[in-house]
Structures are given as C-alpha cells and as structure tokens.
Design a protein around this motif. Structure first.
Motif, short mmCIF file in Angstrom:
data_model
loop_
_atom_site.label_atom_id
_atom_site.label_comp_id
_atom_site.label_asym_id
_atom_site.label_seq_id
_atom_site.Cartn_x
_atom_site.Cartn_y
_atom_site.Cartn_z
N GLY A 154 0.69 -1.04 0.16
CA GLY A 154 0.11 0.14 0.36
C GLY A 154 0.89 1.43 0.39
N THR A 155 -0.07 2.40 1.12
CA THR A 155 1.13 3.58 1.21
C THR A 155 2.44 3.25 2.01
OG1 THR A 155 0.03 4.09 2.38
CG2 THR A 155 -1.12 4.59 0.03
N GLY A 156 2.10 2.85 2.65
CA GLY A 156 2.98 2.32 3.94
C GLY A 156 3.07 2.19 5.04
N ASN A 157 0.90 2.61 4.91
CA ASN A 157 0.68 4.03 6.00
C ASN A 157 -0.60 2.43 6.57
OD1 ASN A 157 2.53 6.01 6.79
ND2 ASN A 157 2.03 6.18 3.94
N PRO A 158 -1.13 3.08 7.96
CA PRO A 158 -2.91 2.13 8.38
C PRO A 158 -3.57 3.69 7.88
CG PRO A 158 -1.04 3.10 10.10
CD PRO A 158 -0.59 3.17 9.04
N TYR A 159 -4.77 2.99 7.61
CA TYR A 159 -5.95 3.46 7.05
C TYR A 159 -6.26 4.23 6.41
CZ TYR A 159 -6.25 4.73 12.45
OH TYR A 159 -6.49 3.62 13.87
N PHE A 160 -4.92 3.99 5.33
CA PHE A 160 -4.97 4.22 3.68
C PHE A 160 -4.92 2.58 3.47
CE2 PHE A 160 -3.12 7.71 5.06
CZ PHE A 160 -3.55 8.60 4.95
N THR A 161 -6.20 2.35 1.59
CA THR A 161 -6.40 1.63 1.38
C THR A 161 -6.12 0.87 0.25
OG1 THR A 161 -7.68 1.80 -0.14
CG2 THR A 161 -9.30 1.97 2.08
N THR A 162 -5.26 -0.18 -0.64
CA THR A 162 -4.38 -0.16 -2.03
C THR A 162 -5.18 0.74 -2.65
OG1 THR A 162 -5.49 -2.37 -2.09
CG2 THR A 162 -3.85 -2.05 -1.42
N ASP A 163 -6.48 1.01 -2.73
CA ASP A 163 -7.18 2.24 -3.61
C ASP A 163 -6.88 3.45 -3.77
OD1 ASP A 163 -9.27 0.33 -4.55
OD2 ASP A 163 -10.28 1.15 -4.07
N THR A 164 -6.05 3.76 -2.67
CA THR A 164 -5.19 5.49 -2.33
C THR A 164 -4.34 4.87 -2.22
OG1 THR A 164 -7.02 5.92 -0.36
CG2 THR A 164 -4.84 6.86 -0.56
N ALA A 165 -3.86 3.77 -2.57
CA ALA A 165 -2.03 3.24 -2.86
C ALA A 165 -1.98 3.86 -4.57
CB ALA A 165 -1.75 2.62 -2.59
N ALA A 166 -3.18 3.33 -5.07
CA ALA A 166 -2.89 2.85 -6.75
C ALA A 166 -2.97 4.45 -7.08
CB ALA A 166 -3.98 2.22 -7.03
N ALA A 167 -4.27 5.41 -6.55
CA ALA A 167 -3.97 6.43 -6.81
C ALA A 167 -2.88 7.27 -6.99
CB ALA A 167 -5.56 7.32 -6.53
N LEU A 168 -2.46 7.59 -5.52
CA LEU A 168 -1.16 8.53 -5.39
C LEU A 168 -0.15 7.61 -6.14
CD1 LEU A 168 0.67 9.43 -3.03
CD2 LEU A 168 0.85 7.65 -1.93
N ARG A 169 0.34 5.87 -6.47
CA ARG A 169 1.45 5.70 -7.22
C ARG A 169 1.47 6.23 -8.75
NH1 ARG A 169 4.24 6.16 -3.11
NH2 ARG A 169 4.21 3.58 -1.98
N ALA A 170 -0.45 6.35 -9.40
CA ALA A 170 -0.12 6.83 -10.54
C ALA A 170 0.08 8.06 -10.71
CB ALA A 170 -1.63 6.68 -10.71
N CYS A 171 -0.14 8.58 -10.08
CA CYS A 171 -0.43 10.17 -9.59
C CYS A 171 1.82 11.04 -10.10
CB CYS A 171 -1.19 10.65 -8.88
SG CYS A 171 -2.15 10.88 -8.63
N GLU A 172 2.38 9.65 -8.68
CA GLU A 172 3.80 9.43 -9.12
C GLU A 172 4.47 9.34 -9.75
OE1 GLU A 172 4.86 9.29 -3.79
OE2 GLU A 172 4.22 7.89 -5.24
N ILE A 173 4.14 8.43 -10.40
CA ILE A 173 4.71 8.18 -11.97
C ILE A 173 4.72 8.53 -12.83
CG2 ILE A 173 5.10 5.09 -10.15
CD1 ILE A 173 3.13 4.55 -12.70
N GLY A 174 3.85 9.46 -13.14
CA GLY A 174 3.33 10.47 -14.35
C GLY A 174 2.25 8.79 -15.38
#
Length: 240
Positions: free
Chosen positions: A134-154
């Motif tokens: 995930g994001t490495g943090n509790p309280y965040f879903t893998t959906d949020t991780a997917a959105a975050l990583r998608a933005c980070e990698i362009g």
C-alpha cells in the motif's frame, strides 16, 4: 505501441481477483489468466505498473471489527499485498515479462524499497513494476495507494480490473435494471457513493485529473483495448 492512447498506466487488481473459485488465498489459474491478459500489452511496449490488494488473505477492517487495533490490522493487510505481489511477479516472469516488486515497507531480502525515481526508471526499461504494501501507512487502502502511485509515476490513466464490465448506478448482480455508465464524473461517483474506489482515492484522481477506467479483466483483449482508448467499461473523468 504507437496505437496506444495510454503509453504508461497503472493497473489496480483487487486481492479478491486472485481467489478464483475458492474462498480465500491465491488460485494459480487466476494468476495465469491475469498474466495472459497482460502479456500482449507488455509485448507491445506499454509501460505498466501494478498495485494489488490483499483482501484474499487479510483485511485490516475485518480485524478491527473483531477488536484488533486498526493500525495493527492494516499492517497485516499490507504484508498480505506483498505475498500477492510476489505471486504476480512469479507468474509474470514465467510468461516472459521482466518484473520488479517495490514495497512501501522495507523488506530488502525479497523486494526493492519503493523509490519513485527508481520505479520510473524500471518502467522506462520495459519492466513491469508491482507496488506492494500500500502506501506504507495504516488507514489508507490499496485504492488510495494505486491513485497515489499513478500520480507519482506520471501514469496517463489508472485502470481498475474488476469482475464487472464497468460502473453501474446499483449492483447489477442483484438489480437486473441497473444502468451502466459509459463515462461518469468524479463528483458524481462521490455524491452517488458508487464505491468505484474509496473516496480518498477518487478525490486524489480528481485533483490530479487522472482518468479512472473500470473494466472486467476476464473479458478477452479488454486490457489491450482499454489502452488503445476504445470504449470499454466505464471511464471516470472531469465533468465538462
């Protein structure tokens, strides 16, 4: 690859997609099916990142419902995503796809730590990158991780693989009159509470104008068609 509308994408796969006919765990047949769906896209040169959930093994919310500390349960869920990521890496490599697993929680003996610049370099070299934990943090879903990583990698789009052929106004399994959307806005997804992704993930995509494309990964050639910009599933975009 010149035929692809989206040259770099992030594919979100739920943990439940790996279960197959069982109740939990990982079905080798489902792994092979996913590899066969992704292989043509890889061979055509698309840059592909993957985020996989862990719900087929453990959910932090389920643990919290039985009295477990929520953060502790979420960390256990993150470890479940690492197991799924390693399983995907194995089947991808057996099908001739070069692949790296990068984890938000350091475990160097089995995968690389997540470093954004290293991840984008892997993509540029034609490797599939699987983001685990995930994001490495509790309280965040893998959906949020997917959105975050998608933005980070362009990434040019976030593609969500499901067992349903798009987004409906209500559950199509129990409601035969359910209406399917071809396109829908982020705000409508949020106001209707359509559960496409969690609200944090949807809002993050909205803020960064990241298209979300939802489709049934079990349909033949659908992933390839989605990258070509053909009308498959449902696309979540900015309201005009």
């Amino acid at each position: 690859m010149s035929d692809y509308k989206y040259k770099r994408v992030l594919l979100k796969i739920s943990g439940e997609a790996l279960v197959g006919d069982g109740d939990y765990g990982i079905d080798p047949k489902m792994l092979e099916s996913l590899a066969q769906a992704i292989k043509p896209v890889y061979d055509n040169g698309a840059e592909l990142a993957v985020v996989v959930g862990g719900g087929n093994i453990y959910r932090g919310l389920a643990g919290a419902a039985t009295g477990m500390d929520r953060a502790q349960g979420d960390y256990m869920g993150m470890l479940a995503t690492v197991m799924n990521a390693l399983a995907l890496q194995d089947v991808f490599e057996r099908n001739g796809m070069d692949c790296r697993v990068m984890s938000a929680i350091s475990m160097r003996a089995i995968c690389e730590p997540y470093i954004r610049r290293r991840a984008t370099r892997h993509l540029e070299k034609g490797r599939i990158v699987i983001f685990a934990a995930g994001t490495g943090n509790p309280y965040f879903t893998t959906d949020t991780a997917a959105a975050l990583r998608a933005c980070e990698i362009g990434a040019e789009a976030l593609m969500k693989a499901t067992k349903v052929d798009g987004i409906y106004d209500k559950d199509p399994v129990t409601n035969p009159d359910a209406k399917k959307f071809d396109t829908i806005s982020y705000l409508e997804v949020l106001t209707r509470d359509l559960k496409v992704m969690d609200a944090t993930a949807t809002a993050l995509c909205h803020d960064n104008k990241m298209p979300i494309i939802v489709f049934n990964i079990e349909q033949p050639h659908v992933f390839d068609e989605a990258l070509r910009g053909l009308p498959v599933g449902t696309t979540v975009v900015e309201e005009e």
